[in-house]
Design an enzyme around this catalytic site. Structure first.
Site, mmCIF file in Angstrom:
data_model
loop_
_atom_site.group_PDB
_atom_site.id
_atom_site.type_symbol
_atom_site.label_atom_id
_atom_site.label_comp_id
_atom_site.label_asym_id
_atom_site.label_seq_id
_atom_site.Cartn_x
_atom_site.Cartn_y
_atom_site.Cartn_z
ATOM 1 C CD GLU A 39 -2.883 -1.182 2.432
ATOM 2 O OE1 GLU A 39 -2.837 -0.334 3.131
ATOM 3 O OE2 GLU A 39 -3.594 -2.115 2.492
ATOM 4 C CD GLU A 96 -3.886 -6.005 3.594
ATOM 5 O OE1 GLU A 96 -4.700 -5.050 3.960
ATOM 6 O OE2 GLU A 96 -2.596 -5.829 3.782
#
Length: 466
Positions: free
Chosen positions: A311, A401
């Site tokens: 991320e 995720e």
């Protein structure tokens, strides 16, 4: 590792399957935002360049939205385009179709521009499409829907940067690997559905030296990964990297939140600019500490889907706080350190961003992935298409995720050929607002979804046989 890669390609490469990125026909229908039903939003006209009689702004609280009603004479897949203005910086919005949500990025702009919203599968009859605030503070001019057709064949590269010998067999697009963050929550899935995820993800967070200094050596993540491997499962590893130094350690930002940008003054750009400095040495110290844990996995014969610097483009973690250039440089340093200095050959490198300018390069990336937190158990088609484009359809794509596990029928209908999904643990997998027991049972008992019992024996099969 070659056997795991062989399995992944066996699970992932079907030469005559089509990509989810569609080719558009000419028939399109425009829906002006100012004609939609407004909730907490308002019609505006100050920004020049809009279509129709105005545009909609005022997305400043979490529930603010606009609602379009879209009729369809049959069940049909469409491309969705959103014309917007991101004059307040990079934003994200939620697109909710008939209750199923997906997140769409709205990059910063100076004027109105168009972004893909992925695909939408309209039901026969009346459909409801909402654009809901999410990050808020953007302007919506209109949406455009265009009938979509399937594209050409996948062209996945079976020669990964790790230089392992690979084979190709018919799976990508026919199946998806089920996955769960943390062994304890994988056990929750087992007790809820009677099925166990094929993949379990572990976090090396508590092996970060700055955390060990505060709490001692308390992590069992490596042992849990070995446990799942020994029962025939696939292992994924991420690392919430507590900053090497500079933790604020206040009541607002305690030491254990030191992977967040807000919780440390550690400056990755300044650190990388001074390779002789103390902070650079601490950076290498941390990578070496994690290399030790990865070597434990290698010694136990565990291939690892390794997802470092996850991320990064969000900026909320310190490794992404100074932009793409330092993040990519750090990724390359880690790649060289782990593979060349430490000789780790059990790692399959998983990049975790959809943005082109953050991509570190084909030579150091095996699989591309992203993290998606959107309710409704949807197919995440917008992110899937972005990753297919990022890897030029030469890299397999993964939902590394997710907050809500995707419903298989939607994956098939949208042609979203994710290699695996991995649902996050606390407050997501065990939260009915994100993943109800009924939906989890639907997912885990679907023919499209591979569970632990269905991948047994992959470690003992030669890659050439997969």
């Amino acid at each position: 590792m070659a056997r795991l890669i062989g399995l992944l390609y066996g699970l992932a490469a079907l030469a005559n399957l089509t990509t989810a990125k569609p080719v558009c026909r000419d028939e399109s229908t425009k829906y002006e935002a100012e004609d939609a039903v407004l909730s907490g939003t308002q019609i505006l006209t100050a920004q020049s360049g809009f279509s129709g009689s105005g545009y909609v702004g005022g997305f400043d609280t979490g529930t603010d939205k606009i609602t379009f009603t879209i009729p369809s004479s049959s069940a049909k897949l469409y491309d969705l385009s959103i014309r917007y203005a991101g004059i307040y910086g990079d934003k994200r919005t939620n697109v909710v179709l008939n209750g199923a949500s997906t997140e769409v990025s709205l990059p910063a702009t100076d004027s109105f521009a168009t972004v893909s919203g992925g695909q939408i599968l309209l039901n026969e009859g009346t459909n409801t499409l909402e654009i809901v605030s999410n990050w808020g503070w953007y302007l919506i001019d209109y949406i455009l829907i265009t009938p979509a057709t399937k594209g050409g064949a996948h062209n996945i590269n079976t020669n990964l940067p790790s230089s392992c010998t690979l084979t190709s067999a018919p799976i990508y697009g026919k199946k998806i690997l089920s996955g769960q963050q943390d062994l304890s929550y994988a056990n929750y899935v087992s007790s809820t559905t009677g099925k166990t995820p094929a993949l379990v993800s572990s976090d090396l967070m508590d092996y970060s030296p700055s955390r060990v200094a505060h709490q001692g050596d308390v992590s069992h993540a490596v042992e849990e990964a070995i446990t799942h491997h020994q029962r025939g499962g696939i292992v994924s590893i991420l690392w919430h990297w507590n900053a090497p130094t500079g933790l604020y350690d206040t009541s607002e930002n305690p030491w254990w939140s030191g992977f967040y940008t807000r919780a440390t003054n550690f400056d990755i750009a300044a650190t990388l600019a001074n390779p002789q400095g103390t902070n650079y040495n601490l950076l290498i110290r941390d990578i070496d500490a994690i290399a030790y844990q990865l070597k434990r996995l290698q010694s136990a014969g565990v291939p690892v889907l390794w997802r470092p610097l996850h991320e990064a483009e969000g900026g909320w973690f310190w490794w992404g706080a100074k932009g793409s250039a330092p993040a990519k440089q750090l990724y390359h340093i880690m790649y060289e350190r782990l593979t060349k200095v430490h000789g780790l050959n059990n790692l399959i490198w998983v990049w975790n961003s959809v943005a082109q300018d953050w991509y570190p390069g084909d030579e150091v990336v095996d699989i591309v992935s992203t993290d998606v937190y959107a309710q409704g158990n949807g197919p995440m088609s917008a992110q899937y298409n972005e990753l297919v484009a990022l890897g030029k359809d030469r890299k397999m794509v993964a939902a590394a995720e997710v907050g809500a596990a995707p419903r298989p029928d939607l994956l098939v209908a949208y042609g979203a050929h994710w290699l695996w999904f991995c649902t996050w643990g606390d407050s997501f997998i065990d939260n009915a607002d994100w993943n109800s027991p009924a939906v989890l049972n639907e997912i885990y008992h679907h023919d499209y979804v591979l569970t632990l019992d269905e991948i047994q024996g992959w470690k003992n099969i030669g890659a050439a046989q997969l």
